[in-house]
Motif scaffolding. Structure first.
Motif, PDB file in Angstrom:
ATOM      1  N   GLU A   9      56.618  28.648  -6.836  1.00 35.02           N
ATOM      2  CA  GLU A   9      57.074  27.296  -7.192  1.00 35.02           C
ATOM      3  C   GLU A   9      57.823  27.299  -8.532  1.00 35.02           C
ATOM      4  O   GLU A   9      58.914  26.747  -8.645  1.00 35.02           O
ATOM      5  N   LEU A  10      57.241  27.935  -9.539  1.00 30.88           N
ATOM      6  CA  LEU A  10      57.869  27.968 -10.861  1.00 30.88           C
ATOM      7  C   LEU A  10      59.136  28.811 -10.860  1.00 30.88           C
ATOM      8  O   LEU A  10      60.120  28.454 -11.512  1.00 30.88           O
ATOM      9  N   LYS A  14      62.738  27.249 -11.862  1.00 32.00           N
ATOM     10  CA  LYS A  14      63.516  27.775 -12.983  1.00 32.00           C
ATOM     11  C   LYS A  14      64.850  28.363 -12.525  1.00 32.00           C
ATOM     12  O   LYS A  14      65.682  28.734 -13.351  1.00 32.00           O
ATOM     13  N   GLY A  15      65.047  28.487 -11.218  1.00 35.89           N
ATOM     14  CA  GLY A  15      66.296  29.022 -10.688  1.00 35.89           C
ATOM     15  C   GLY A  15      66.391  30.538 -10.753  1.00 35.89           C
ATOM     16  O   GLY A  15      67.488  31.094 -10.732  1.00 35.89           O
ATOM     17  N   ASP A  20      65.373  38.643 -10.561  1.00 33.10           N
ATOM     18  CA  ASP A  20      65.411  38.186 -11.956  1.00 33.10           C
ATOM     19  C   ASP A  20      64.014  38.229 -12.565  1.00 33.10           C
ATOM     20  O   ASP A  20      63.820  38.746 -13.665  1.00 33.10           O
ATOM     21  N   LEU A  21      63.059  37.668 -11.836  1.00 36.15           N
ATOM     22  CA  LEU A  21      61.690  37.594 -12.353  1.00 36.15           C
ATOM     23  C   LEU A  21      61.102  38.991 -12.514  1.00 36.15           C
ATOM     24  O   LEU A  21      60.414  39.264 -13.498  1.00 36.15           O
ATOM     25  N   LYS A  49      52.851  38.237 -18.855  1.00 38.50           N
ATOM     26  CA  LYS A  49      54.311  38.313 -18.800  1.00 38.50           C
ATOM     27  C   LYS A  49      54.892  37.231 -17.893  1.00 38.50           C
ATOM     28  O   LYS A  49      55.940  36.660 -18.200  1.00 38.50           O
ATOM     29  N   LEU A  50      54.228  36.957 -16.779  1.00 38.47           N
ATOM     30  CA  LEU A  50      54.681  35.890 -15.879  1.00 38.47           C
ATOM     31  C   LEU A  50      54.648  34.546 -16.589  1.00 38.47           C
ATOM     32  O   LEU A  50      55.586  33.752 -16.482  1.00 38.47           O
ATOM     33  N   ALA A  51      53.559  34.274 -17.298  1.00 36.83           N
ATOM     34  CA  ALA A  51      53.430  33.003 -18.016  1.00 36.83           C
ATOM     35  C   ALA A  51      54.547  32.842 -19.034  1.00 36.83           C
ATOM     36  O   ALA A  51      55.127  31.762 -19.166  1.00 36.83           O
ATOM     37  N   GLU A  52      54.869  33.924 -19.720  1.00 39.91           N
ATOM     38  CA  GLU A  52      55.951  33.874 -20.712  1.00 39.91           C
ATOM     39  C   GLU A  52      57.301  33.646 -20.017  1.00 39.91           C
ATOM     40  O   GLU A  52      58.080  32.787 -20.432  1.00 39.91           O
ATOM     41  N   ALA A  53      57.561  34.386 -18.961  1.00 39.29           N
ATOM     42  CA  ALA A  53      58.838  34.272 -18.244  1.00 39.29           C
ATOM     43  C   ALA A  53      59.012  32.903 -17.602  1.00 39.29           C
ATOM     44  O   ALA A  53      60.112  32.352 -17.561  1.00 39.29           O
ATOM     45  N   LEU A  54      57.910  32.353 -17.086  1.00 36.54           N
ATOM     46  CA  LEU A  54      57.962  31.081 -16.372  1.00 36.54           C
ATOM     47  C   LEU A  54      57.663  29.883 -17.278  1.00 36.54           C
ATOM     48  O   LEU A  54      57.609  28.748 -16.814  1.00 36.54           O
TER      49      LEU A  54
END
Length: 67
Positions: A9-10, A14-15, A20-21, A49-54
């Motif tokens: 979802e996130l 965020k597109g 990219d992720l 890292k996911l929390a930071e990226a998203l």
């Protein structure tokens, strides 16, 4: 699984593409697919890292909070 739903979802919100992720988190694109399908769960370091990226909290990804 809440974490699978929230990652996808996130990411879409965020597109970001899965590729990219994966680059932001430092893992492979197939790993993002597995996480989003709920077939495996990210490690604690990957969750950070996911929390930071998203741009969200780890607690949100884990389903502990609604924000």
């Amino acid at each position: 699984m809440i974490i699978a739903q929230r990652i996808k979802e996130l990411r879409i919100e965020k597109g970001f593409s899965q590729k990219d992720l994966s680059k932001m988190v430092g893992c492979s694109q197939p790993m993002i697919v597995l996480w989003e399908k709920g077939e495996c769960e990210p490690t604690a370091s990957a969750i950070l890292k996911l929390a930071e990226a998203l741009n969200c909290s780890c607690d949100y990804l884990l389903g502990k909070t609604e924000y």
